[in-house]
Design a protein around this motif. Structure first.
Motif, PDB file in Angstrom:
ATOM      1  N   ALA A   1       2.437 -53.717  46.414  1.00  0.00           N
ATOM      2  CA  ALA A   1       2.260 -54.874  45.521  1.00  0.00           C
ATOM      3  C   ALA A   1       0.790 -55.142  45.201  1.00  0.00           C
ATOM      4  N   VAL A   2      -0.095 -54.803  46.134  1.00  0.00           N
ATOM      5  CA  VAL A   2      -1.524 -55.068  45.928  1.00  0.00           C
ATOM      6  C   VAL A   2      -2.075 -54.256  44.736  1.00  0.00           C
ATOM      7  N   PHE A   3      -1.310 -53.256  44.289  1.00  0.00           N
ATOM      8  CA  PHE A   3      -1.723 -52.435  43.140  1.00  0.00           C
ATOM      9  C   PHE A   3      -1.202 -52.976  41.804  1.00  0.00           C
ATOM     10  N   THR A   4      -0.549 -54.131  41.794  1.00  0.00           N
ATOM     11  CA  THR A   4       0.041 -54.631  40.545  1.00  0.00           C
ATOM     12  C   THR A   4      -1.006 -54.797  39.431  1.00  0.00           C
ATOM     13  N   GLU A   5      -2.133 -55.428  39.766  1.00  0.00           N
ATOM     14  CA  GLU A   5      -3.134 -55.706  38.723  1.00  0.00           C
ATOM     15  C   GLU A   5      -3.676 -54.412  38.104  1.00  0.00           C
ATOM     16  N   PRO A   6      -4.106 -53.427  38.907  1.00  0.00           N
ATOM     17  CA  PRO A   6      -4.579 -52.193  38.258  1.00  0.00           C
ATOM     18  C   PRO A   6      -3.469 -51.410  37.553  1.00  0.00           C
ATOM     19  N   PHE A   7      -2.225 -51.450  38.055  1.00  0.00           N
ATOM     20  CA  PHE A   7      -1.128 -50.800  37.321  1.00  0.00           C
ATOM     21  C   PHE A   7      -0.917 -51.492  35.974  1.00  0.00           C
TER      22      PHE A   7
ATOM     23  N   ALA B   1      -3.211 -52.966  34.257  1.00  0.00           N
ATOM     24  CA  ALA B   1      -4.332 -52.522  33.415  1.00  0.00           C
ATOM     25  C   ALA B   1      -4.055 -51.127  32.854  1.00  0.00           C
ATOM     26  N   ALA B   2      -3.451 -50.268  33.668  1.00  0.00           N
ATOM     27  CA  ALA B   2      -3.101 -48.917  33.197  1.00  0.00           C
ATOM     28  C   ALA B   2      -2.069 -49.003  32.072  1.00  0.00           C
ATOM     29  N   LEU B   3      -1.102 -49.905  32.220  1.00  0.00           N
ATOM     30  CA  LEU B   3      -0.033 -50.037  31.222  1.00  0.00           C
ATOM     31  C   LEU B   3      -0.523 -50.646  29.916  1.00  0.00           C
ATOM     32  N   GLU B   4      -1.682 -51.294  29.949  1.00  0.00           N
ATOM     33  CA  GLU B   4      -2.228 -51.888  28.720  1.00  0.00           C
ATOM     34  C   GLU B   4      -2.400 -50.822  27.631  1.00  0.00           C
ATOM     35  N   ILE B   5      -2.697 -49.585  28.039  1.00  0.00           N
ATOM     36  CA  ILE B   5      -2.852 -48.508  27.054  1.00  0.00           C
ATOM     37  C   ILE B   5      -1.588 -48.398  26.209  1.00  0.00           C
ATOM     38  N   GLN B   6      -0.426 -48.463  26.882  1.00  0.00           N
ATOM     39  CA  GLN B   6       0.830 -48.301  26.153  1.00  0.00           C
ATOM     40  C   GLN B   6       1.258 -49.574  25.427  1.00  0.00           C
ATOM     41  N   GLN B   7       0.627 -50.721  25.766  1.00  0.00           N
ATOM     42  CA  GLN B   7       0.804 -51.924  24.945  1.00  0.00           C
ATOM     43  C   GLN B   7       0.052 -51.749  23.627  1.00  0.00           C
TER      44      GLN B   7
ATOM     45  N   THR C   1       1.308 -43.637  35.002  1.00  0.00           N
ATOM     46  CA  THR C   1       2.003 -44.362  33.929  1.00  0.00           C
ATOM     47  C   THR C   1       2.091 -43.513  32.665  1.00  0.00           C
ATOM     48  N   LEU C   2       1.048 -42.720  32.368  1.00  0.00           N
ATOM     49  CA  LEU C   2       1.101 -41.855  31.179  1.00  0.00           C
ATOM     50  C   LEU C   2       2.156 -40.761  31.349  1.00  0.00           C
ATOM     51  N   ALA C   3       2.316 -40.278  32.584  1.00  0.00           N
ATOM     52  CA  ALA C   3       3.289 -39.210  32.842  1.00  0.00           C
ATOM     53  C   ALA C   3       4.702 -39.665  32.470  1.00  0.00           C
ATOM     54  N   LEU C   4       4.958 -40.974  32.573  1.00  0.00           N
ATOM     55  CA  LEU C   4       6.299 -41.502  32.262  1.00  0.00           C
ATOM     56  C   LEU C   4       6.637 -41.386  30.775  1.00  0.00           C
ATOM     57  N   THR C   5       5.627 -41.197  29.929  1.00  0.00           N
ATOM     58  CA  THR C   5       5.883 -41.122  28.482  1.00  0.00           C
ATOM     59  C   THR C   5       6.393 -39.748  28.069  1.00  0.00           C
ATOM     60  N   GLY C   6       6.299 -38.755  28.955  1.00  0.00           N
ATOM     61  CA  GLY C   6       6.717 -37.402  28.602  1.00  0.00           C
ATOM     62  C   GLY C   6       5.707 -36.649  27.762  1.00  0.00           C
TER      63      GLY C   6
ATOM     64  N   PRO D   1       6.109 -55.365  33.814  1.00  0.00           N
ATOM     65  CA  PRO D   1       6.464 -53.939  33.832  1.00  0.00           C
ATOM     66  C   PRO D   1       5.856 -53.205  35.022  1.00  0.00           C
ATOM     67  N   ALA D   2       4.660 -53.606  35.430  1.00  0.00           N
ATOM     68  CA  ALA D   2       4.026 -52.964  36.593  1.00  0.00           C
ATOM     69  C   ALA D   2       4.885 -53.193  37.834  1.00  0.00           C
ATOM     70  N   LEU D   3       5.341 -54.419  38.018  1.00  0.00           N
ATOM     71  CA  LEU D   3       6.192 -54.728  39.180  1.00  0.00           C
ATOM     72  C   LEU D   3       7.513 -53.962  39.109  1.00  0.00           C
ATOM     73  N   ARG D   4       8.077 -53.865  37.881  1.00  0.00           N
ATOM     74  CA  ARG D   4       9.342 -53.150  37.710  1.00  0.00           C
ATOM     75  C   ARG D   4       9.212 -51.671  38.075  1.00  0.00           C
ATOM     76  N   LEU D   5       8.134 -51.052  37.606  1.00  0.00           N
ATOM     77  CA  LEU D   5       7.929 -49.624  37.879  1.00  0.00           C
ATOM     78  C   LEU D   5       7.712 -49.372  39.367  1.00  0.00           C
ATOM     79  N   MET D   6       7.074 -50.324  40.046  1.00  0.00           N
ATOM     80  CA  MET D   6       6.862 -50.163  41.488  1.00  0.00           C
ATOM     81  C   MET D   6       8.159 -50.393  42.241  1.00  0.00           C
TER      82      MET D   6
END
Ligand code: ZN
Ligand code: ZN
Length: 315
Positions: A133-139, A141-147, A172-177, A271-276
């Motif tokens: 859970a401590v990684f939620t904020e940086p995850f 931030a990573a997902l912002e690219i796909q926003q 997170t990018l790997a999930l896009t295929g 979404p970060a919490l969901r993916l985790m």
């Protein structure tokens, strides 16, 4: 309470009384993560005086809405005014009057307690342990690219940098295929990516003018130069790092190649919490070491070592 205090580019442990504004929740910190931004702040990338830290998982101990008390939470770091031009137009992370947890005018999370408005908080699912859970904020931030941009499965995507944030961006990018390759300097960074089936690429093997999307997450001028060289004409260069100094860029060449430059910062927590929760992403391989709050200065020294990924502080 014990805190990690930053003042004039120096950190030390101090004793500061915890406090709570009536409209905010008091949160007992369980774990906090050291981010590259914290290290940059110590170097002086932004003049900040106060308690450092913005990545955390904690437990609400005081709040006006008592249904939050005892809840395990993570928190969005921008505290916004809700009435400026940016807030009213759906850009709250750009609020003109914002404070930012541990970064701008707001004491952060390397402390026994911190405080945030309830509207900033997200409950953590029971199945997500603290060290994830401590990684939620940086995850987020990573997902912002796909926003910001749509990554197509046919896109050739290069990620430059596989440090603390780069590893999470890669997952997170790997999930896009997409056709993803990551330029990683350190062997253990490469190994961590490969265990997740993510391809790495040697710097010498990166073809210039070939990549549809290049994400710069190295935070170094040489990483930026590599990203600039790799992007194809009319490609998108996503800037995910803050830099301690100025960077020299040939802007005319950007015009000639019609490059889209995209700054990218804070992103969506849910979404970060969901993916985790679904274990589609897993940051535990990044954890290098965990320190007690009383040893936080040692934790900062460890985090500053070359190639070290996530260092956690436990309170
Ligand atoms: Zn951060
Ligand atoms: Zn505002």
């Amino acid at each position: 309470m014990n805190v990690v205090w930053l003042e004039e580019n120096k950190i030390d442990l101090r004793d500061v009384a915890p406090s709570r504004k009536p409209d905010e929740a008091l949160i007992k910190i369980r774990k906090a993560g050291i981010c590259s931004t914290d290290l940059e702040l110590v170097k002086g990338y932004y003049p900040y005086t106060g308690v450092l830290g913005h990545e955390f998982v904690g437990e609400v101990v005081e709040a006006e809405d008592t249904s939050w008390i005892g809840q395990r939470v993570v928190g969005e770091i921008n505290v916004v005014c809700h009435h400026c031009e940016q807030c009213l137009n759906g850009r709250p992370t750009h609020c003109e009057n914002r404070t930012v947890l541990g970064i701008v005018n707001r004491n952060g999370t390397f402390a026994e307690f911190t405080q945030l408005p309830i509207t900033n908080l997200h409950r953590v699912p029971d199945s997500v342990p603290d060290e994830i859970a401590v990684f939620t904020e940086p995850f987020a931030a990573a997902l912002e690219i796909q926003q910001q941009i749509q990554i197509q499965p046919t896109d050739r995507v290069l990620l430059v940098g596989a440090g603390r944030l780069g590893q999470l961006i890669a997952q997170t990018l790997a999930l896009t295929g997409c056709d993803l390759h990551v330029a990683a300097r350190h062997t253990h960074q490469q190994d961590l990516l490969r265990t997740r089936g993510i391809r790495t690429i040697d710097e010498e093997a990166i073809q210039p003018w070939r990549w549809d999307v290049v994400v710069e997450a190295s935070g170094s001028p040489t990483g930026f130069a590599l990203a600039r060289k790799a992007i194809r004409p009319r490609g998108t260069l996503v800037m995910k790092s803050t830099y301690a100094g100025d960077i020299s860029v040939n802007l005319s060449s950007m015009v000639v190649d019609e490059i889209n430059i995209l700054g990218s910062r804070c992103g969506p927590f849910e979404p970060a919490l969901r993916l985790m929760e679904s274990r589609q992403v897993d940051p535990t391989g990044l954890i290098a070491e965990e320190f007690k709050l009383g040893d936080a200065l040692k934790a900062f020294a460890r985090a500053a070592e070359s190639g070290v990924l996530k260092v956690l502080v436990q309170t």
